[in-house]
Design an enzyme around this catalytic site. Structure first.
Site, PDB file in Angstrom:
ATOM      1  NE  ARG A 106      -3.296   2.498   2.826  1.00 26.05           N
ATOM      2  CZ  ARG A 106      -4.547   2.743   2.442  1.00 26.05           C
ATOM      3  NH1 ARG A 106      -5.237   1.807   1.814  1.00 26.05           N
ATOM      4  NH2 ARG A 106      -5.117   3.912   2.671  1.00 26.05           N
ATOM      5  CG  HIS A 133      -8.207   1.238  -3.040  1.00 25.31           C
ATOM      6  ND1 HIS A 133      -7.663   0.117  -2.450  1.00 25.31           N
ATOM      7  CD2 HIS A 133      -8.694   2.012  -2.019  1.00 25.31           C
ATOM      8  CE1 HIS A 133      -7.802   0.214  -1.137  1.00 25.31           C
ATOM      9  NE2 HIS A 133      -8.419   1.343  -0.854  1.00 25.31           N
ATOM     10  CD  GLN A 136     -12.991   0.530  -0.394  1.00 21.67           C
ATOM     11  OE1 GLN A 136     -12.167   0.642   0.500  1.00 21.67           O
ATOM     12  NE2 GLN A 136     -14.276   0.288  -0.160  1.00 21.67           N
ATOM     13  CG  ASP A 229     -12.119   8.793  -1.647  1.00 20.66           C
ATOM     14  OD1 ASP A 229     -12.097   8.771  -0.405  1.00 20.66           O
ATOM     15  OD2 ASP A 229     -11.148   8.481  -2.348  1.00 20.66           O
ATOM     16  CB  CYS A 270     -13.335   3.991   0.052  1.00 15.74           C
ATOM     17  SG  CYS A 270     -12.590   5.577  -0.372  1.00 15.74           S
ATOM     18  NE  ARG A 315     -10.851  -2.706   1.399  1.00 18.24           N
ATOM     19  CZ  ARG A 315      -9.786  -1.940   1.667  1.00 18.24           C
ATOM     20  NH1 ARG A 315      -9.954  -0.779   2.269  1.00 18.24           N
ATOM     21  NH2 ARG A 315      -8.574  -2.307   1.306  1.00 18.24           N
TER      22      ARG A 315
END
Length: 335
Positions: A106, A133, A136, A229, A270, A315
């Protein structure tokens, strides 16, 4: 379906059938966890978790998922890792690949996670880069499927900065899965034209559609999912705040926006979200720029239409599915 040894870097690398398989596996693993069934089929394996950007959901998801599967996990943050500083990505990949059975990354550029995958010799999983991502996306698709019972034909509207990992990845996922994707934002924040055209080729195969618009009412009419987001991502400079707030304020998710969507529409994010001032950054920037809510109002965030915490939990279940599927035969984990 056999995904053993595959990397998980972007959903561009996976077919709709493979994505559906991962969602089915995640649903099975979620049901087993709710029943208290053990799924520790990978005892003796170990995974490395590289976090150049910190996270709550991603770190906890990988650590709990690894533990549930019987694996050990080693967390490497920017302080405890020499990746990219004293040791090259290529050398880091070969060292970690010799010690671990899988590697999560990440951080920043997509090229970093791709170079890790090139040299590691074990599956590499993208926990977030500037461009994509994908973990996600699986959580989002599972959540939508749980709410509506299907993905094909769902209209998802993404409001905000659609140029980076979330906007890019949602457009790819929707195009692959036969969903109608709408990027609703200031024209300055439209996604890359080359990626839009690629997604339109996916959409032709799946029956999906891709729309870019600045018109909030047009975009959200008939929407099933309203998604947003944060407007300023981790690592971006302080000076960007004023410009983003000015450009993106018309695209805040409000009760009026939700009312223009279908009565059954849900709100997704998210996380973390600036829906109040109950964070250090939110309080500082709120006082500086005079806002109490940013990309979404607290009214919407806390409403019955909000599924953000179901999405957040997913997740872990979807990350568990990715690790299980890419590390070996996980047929015993399917319902």
């Amino acid at each position: 379906m056999n995904l053993t040894g595959r990397h998980f870097l972007t959903l561009k690398d996976f077919t709709a059938e493979e994505i559906q398989y991962l969602l089915d596996l995640a649903a099975s693993l979620k049901a087993k966890k709710k029943r208290g069934e053990m799924v520790d089929i990978y005892r003796g394996k170990n995974v490395a978790l590289i976090f150049e950007k910190t996270s709550t959901r991603t770190r906890c998801s990988f650590e709990v998922a690894a533990h549930d599967l019987g694996m050990g996990s080693t967390y490497l943050d920017p302080v405890s890792s020499q990746i990219g500083k004293k040791e090259s990505i290529k050398d880091t990949a070969r060292i970690l690949g010799g010690m671990f059975d899988g590697i999560e990354y990440r951080g920043y550029g997509q090229k970093i996670v791709e170079e890790l995958a090139q040299y590691a010799g074990v599956p590499v999983w993208n926990g977030l880069t500037n461009e994509y991502h994908p973990t996600q996306m699986l959580a989002d698709m599972l959540t939508i499927r749980e709410v509506f019972g299907h993905l094909a034909g769902i209209k998802l509207v993404y409001m905000g900065d659609a140029r980076y990992n979330m906007g890019n990845s949602l457009m790819i996922a929707c195009a692959k899965m036969g969903m109608d994707y709408v990027a609703c934002t200031n024209r300055k924040y439209f996604p890359d034209a080359e990626l839009v055209e690629l997604c339109r080729t996916y959409a032709k195969e799946s029956g999906a559609s891709i729309t870019l618009t600045e018109d909030v009412l047009e975009a959200t009419t008939g929407a099933d999912v309203i998604y947003t987001d944060v407007w300023v991502s981790m690592g971006e400079p302080e000076e960007i705040w004023a410009e983003r707030i000015a450009d993106l304020s018309p695209y805040k998710v409000t009760a009026e926006v939700m009312a223009n969507a279908k009565p059954t529409a849900v709100f997704m994010h998210c996380l973390p979200a600036f829906h109040d001032l109950n964070t250090k950054v939110g309080k500082e920037q709120g006082e500086k720029y005079g806002f109490t809510e940013l990309e979404v109002t607290d009214e919407v965030f806390e409403s019955g239409q909000s599924v953000v915490f179901q999405e957040g939990e997913n997740r872990m279940h979807t990350i568990k599915a990715v690790m299980a599927a890419t590390l070996g035969d996980c047929s015993s984990l399917m319902e």
